[in-house]
Design an enzyme around this catalytic site. Structure first.
Site, PDB file in Angstrom:
ATOM      1  CG  HIS A  95      -7.423   2.539   1.528  1.00 24.58           C
ATOM      2  ND1 HIS A  95      -6.397   2.666   2.491  1.00 24.58           N
ATOM      3  CD2 HIS A  95      -6.444   1.727   0.613  1.00 24.58           C
ATOM      4  CE1 HIS A  95      -5.222   2.441   2.359  1.00 24.58           C
ATOM      5  NE2 HIS A  95      -5.252   1.797   1.046  1.00 24.58           N
ATOM      6  CB  CYS A 126      -1.023  -0.139   1.276  1.00 21.04           C
ATOM      7  SG  CYS A 126      -1.825   1.335   1.388  1.00 21.04           S
ATOM      8  CG  HIS A 129      -5.624  -2.639  -0.807  1.00 20.27           C
ATOM      9  ND1 HIS A 129      -4.558  -3.257   0.004  1.00 20.27           N
ATOM     10  CD2 HIS A 129      -5.492  -1.170  -0.659  1.00 20.27           C
ATOM     11  CE1 HIS A 129      -3.718  -2.134   0.255  1.00 20.27           C
ATOM     12  NE2 HIS A 129      -4.344  -1.065   0.032  1.00 20.27           N
ATOM     13  CD  GLU A 130      -7.280   1.197  -3.412  1.00 15.83           C
ATOM     14  OE1 GLU A 130      -7.417   2.180  -2.817  1.00 15.83           O
ATOM     15  OE2 GLU A 130      -6.123   0.614  -3.603  1.00 15.83           O
TER      16      GLU A 130
HETATM   17 ZN   LIG Z   1      -3.889   0.917   0.037  1.00 12.78          ZN
END
Ligand SMILES: [Zn+2]
EC number: 3.5.1.88
Lengths: 167, 178
Positions: B155, B108, B151-152
């Site tokens: 976030h 990341c 993953h996003e």
């Molecule tokens: Zn990331």
């Protein structure tokens, strides 16, 4: 049979694991469980072996030079699998004193047994990952207690069930 | 071929990327109005910032310091990608189906020195809105694009891969920037 607990710590260099293993093999040591890693560039190895006496193993390791070693005799023990449920605790945030002690104390107070732990400091970021065996039914309460401790420390914490498929 | 979700908006500005332990990375993002011109500008900025960052396949608003549920993704040409939808930006994305769970190594831009092994679904369906038109979309994807989307979306919920790593020995000091 002597069971020895050995630690070796020193500057990392190519061949250091081979040198440790060879020195111990030379006195007939049979490595059972061992772990080796680098911590901020220091070579660190912890192992249990059987075979040689303390003096023999110490003498063999003294040939390694620039490392700190300790050798002591320990009573044989076996992994106690007392049926806890496996969980993983992640903690990350700004580095400050007392993160590991505060978090692990909360885990211990809930009856959790930490079976593996690593921490990393990179820049200002401190990361702790612990594998924990928990008694049945305590995970929700532990999650709340960890959240309280994390808020006091100003860090983020998650507690989740470990994945362990057998294929 | 241009996928129907592909980003086709204004030129954005490159923004600085924040790194952990920044608080915003652990903040749950607010839902956004995809038609809001400020949201469209943010979408453009995310794309611009992603494009200038070597190896960056996705960037969420929290990573540029904005607690909002919007992110850009582009895994085109990545060796682990199968299905790809080009460069796209999603608002208020939610995973509605997930299957074929598989562990994989990920990093990341906001945690530049570490990577970790994280279990992610290898096939997902995501519902979201496109910036600008606000058009609702459902994206079905797999492999690396599915991993990037998860993953996003994490976030946007204030989660980092560090919150999902498989175990004590599943984080690694990064040697080269991938
Ligand atoms: Zn990331």
């Amino acid at each position: 049979m002597h069971e020895l607990a050995i630690t070796v710590i020193g500057p990392d260099r190519t061949g250091i694991v081979a040198d440790v293993a060879e020195a111990l093999a030379g006195v007939g040591a049979n490595l059972t469980d061992s772990t080796m890693t680098r911590l901020r560039g220091h070579f660190t190895m912890t192992l249990i072996c059987t075979g040689p006496a303390v003096d023999e193993a110490s003498a063999a390791l003294s040939s390694l030079g620039d490392v700190v070693t300790s050798v002591r005799s320990v009573a044989p023990e076996f992994d106690k699998s007392d049926g806890g449920d496996p969980y993983v605790v992640s903690v990350h945030g700004a580095d400050r004193l007392g993160i590991v002690s505060a978090v692990t104390r909360v885990v211990a107070a809930a009856g959790g047994n930490i079976t593996d732990l690593s921490t990393r400091l990179t820049g200002a970021l401190y990361v702790l990952i612990a594998e924990v065996d928990l008694p049945a039914g305590v995970s929700d309460e532990l999650a709340e207690q960890l959240a309280v401790a994390a808020a006091e420390l100003g860090v983020e914490v998650t507690l989740r069930r470990a994945e362990s498929e057998i294929l | 071929m241009t996928a129907p979700v592909a980003w086709d908006g204004p030129q954005g500005n490159v923004l600085p990327v924040v790194t952990a332990p920044a608080t915003v990375l652990s903040t749950v993002g607010d839902e956004v109005d995809p038609a809001d011109p400020a949201v469209v500008q943010l979408a453009a900025d995310l794309v611009a910032t992603m494009r200038v960052s070597p190896g960056c396949v996705g960037l969420a608003a929290t990573q540029v310091g904005v607690g909002a549920q919007i992110f850009a993704v582009d895994v085109t040409g990545h060796p682990k990608a199968a299905t790809t939808h080009g460069t796209f930006v999603l608002c208020n994305a939610k995973i509605i189906e997930a299957s074929r769970w598989k562990a994989g190594r990920e990093g990341c831009m906001s945690v530049p020195d570490l990577t970790g092994d994280v279990k992610r679904a290898g096939r997902i369906v995501v519902s979201a809105a496109l910036p600008g038109s606000g058009e609702p979309v459902e994206i079905t994807t797999d492999a690396f694009e599915a991993r990037a989307l998860q993953h996003e979306i994490d976030h946007c919920a204030g989660k980092l891969f560090l919150d999902r790593v498989a175990g004590a020995h599943a984080i690694y000091q990064r040697k080269v920037y991938l």
